[in-house]
Design a protein around this motif. Sequence first.
Motif, mmCIF file in Angstrom:
data_model
loop_
_atom_site.group_PDB
_atom_site.id
_atom_site.type_symbol
_atom_site.label_atom_id
_atom_site.label_comp_id
_atom_site.label_asym_id
_atom_site.label_seq_id
_atom_site.Cartn_x
_atom_site.Cartn_y
_atom_site.Cartn_z
ATOM 1 N N GLU A 174 0.829 -1.208 0.000
ATOM 2 C CA GLU A 174 0.000 0.000 0.000
ATOM 3 C C GLU A 174 0.863 1.259 0.000
ATOM 4 O OE1 GLU A 174 -2.992 2.295 3.084
ATOM 5 O OE2 GLU A 174 -2.899 0.107 3.138
ATOM 6 N N ARG A 203 0.865 4.060 -2.889
ATOM 7 C CA ARG A 203 0.558 5.454 -2.576
ATOM 8 C C ARG A 203 1.635 6.384 -3.139
ATOM 9 N NH1 ARG A 203 0.882 5.174 2.471
ATOM 10 N NH2 ARG A 203 -1.292 4.702 2.967
ATOM 11 N N PRO A 248 -11.597 8.275 -0.227
ATOM 12 C CA PRO A 248 -11.681 6.808 -0.233
ATOM 13 C C PRO A 248 -12.689 6.271 -1.250
ATOM 14 C CG PRO A 248 -12.901 7.682 1.626
ATOM 15 C CD PRO A 248 -12.244 8.871 0.963
ATOM 16 N N TRP A 269 -7.070 1.176 -1.139
ATOM 17 C CA TRP A 269 -7.577 1.245 0.233
ATOM 18 C C TRP A 269 -8.702 0.248 0.469
ATOM 19 C CZ3 TRP A 269 -7.526 7.279 0.079
ATOM 20 C CH2 TRP A 269 -6.231 7.718 0.379
ATOM 21 N N SER A 297 -6.894 -3.307 0.760
ATOM 22 C CA SER A 297 -6.126 -3.424 2.000
ATOM 23 C C SER A 297 -7.044 -3.435 3.217
ATOM 24 C CB SER A 297 -5.115 -2.284 2.107
ATOM 25 O OG SER A 297 -5.772 -1.019 2.161
ATOM 26 N N GLY A 298 -8.118 -2.658 3.155
ATOM 27 C CA GLY A 298 -9.081 -2.664 4.255
ATOM 28 C C GLY A 298 -9.778 -4.004 4.398
#
Length: 327
Positions: free
Chosen positions: A53, A57, A300, A309, A312-313
């Motif tokens: 991540e 980013r 988001p 996101w 990964s969440g």
Amino acid sequence: MSTAWLVAARRRLCIPLLAGLLVGCASDPPVHVSASTWRQVDQDIAAASRSAEDQARQHALEAMQRWLALVQRQTDEEFIPWFYGYWTQQWLSFKVSWYKLGADEDDPTVRRLAAYLQEEYQELVLEPVAEEVSPERILHGSTRLYVRLLDMRLRSIPGRHGVPQEQFDQRLAALPVISGEPGASLYQLIHADPLERLPAYAALLERVGAVPGGDWSADPGISLVAQRTSERLVDEMTTSGAVSAVAAMVGRVAGTALSLGATLFTLISRDADRPESEAQLRQSLAVALDQETRALLSSPDRGVLAGVWYLSGQIEEGLGRPFQYQP
């Protein structure tokens, strides 16, 4: 003793031995992995996700900086010269007058002119830049990079903890990373080749978005500049008396009306006022573009990292559930 007899004897001895080995292998129990080991495995999966991540980013940040630079250059070279061109100013003055004649509470002049300016900005600036780089492409690229980096980091985890690959694969298969229908597990995600052909992944990219444009009426970015510019145009047209002059021309030949209306509005295009007005517009657009870039990097739901996101969440959430290997 003949050679044929020796070969036959060896075969009679090897067949029972081989059968015994096969039976022994089939009956061996699977390697037991303790609960503490699985916790360590889960911790490593989470760490791999966070590392991937972070790199995704950074990739998105660099790509968005390049997008912003291209948009600013295109704005300076195309949009501002177009906006302050003589004929554009005359056309805008006529549109303001025409809008003002038919304006009502449900469709005010300012909003209609702002929508027109947004359309022109989209055509003159955002679309040409999108041929080289766009937030949507950055969204796809950062999400794809995250999955590829995550796959690379996951490969070393089974050997590090002495976990059989079959059991580790089952752990990945038990982690749902894309919910809904169709859904997908982490195992399916990293083994999809190509990634875009995984139905759940394609559906995810449709749910998240990173496309500036469309209906910007509620967006604090370029629409605010268009709104303020439209308000200024309307105010100047109203104070100059151009609206009433155009109203008097209704019913005449359109070409004559346009030519007469073009002589009524020269406040913005006057050479003495243009440098200051142009600097103000350039500054307003720079602020708006910076806000838009920040929103695309932080949102988001519609940002360039929305896919990263989300995945990964989902992994973090799935790792919070207990796992037990089922042979």
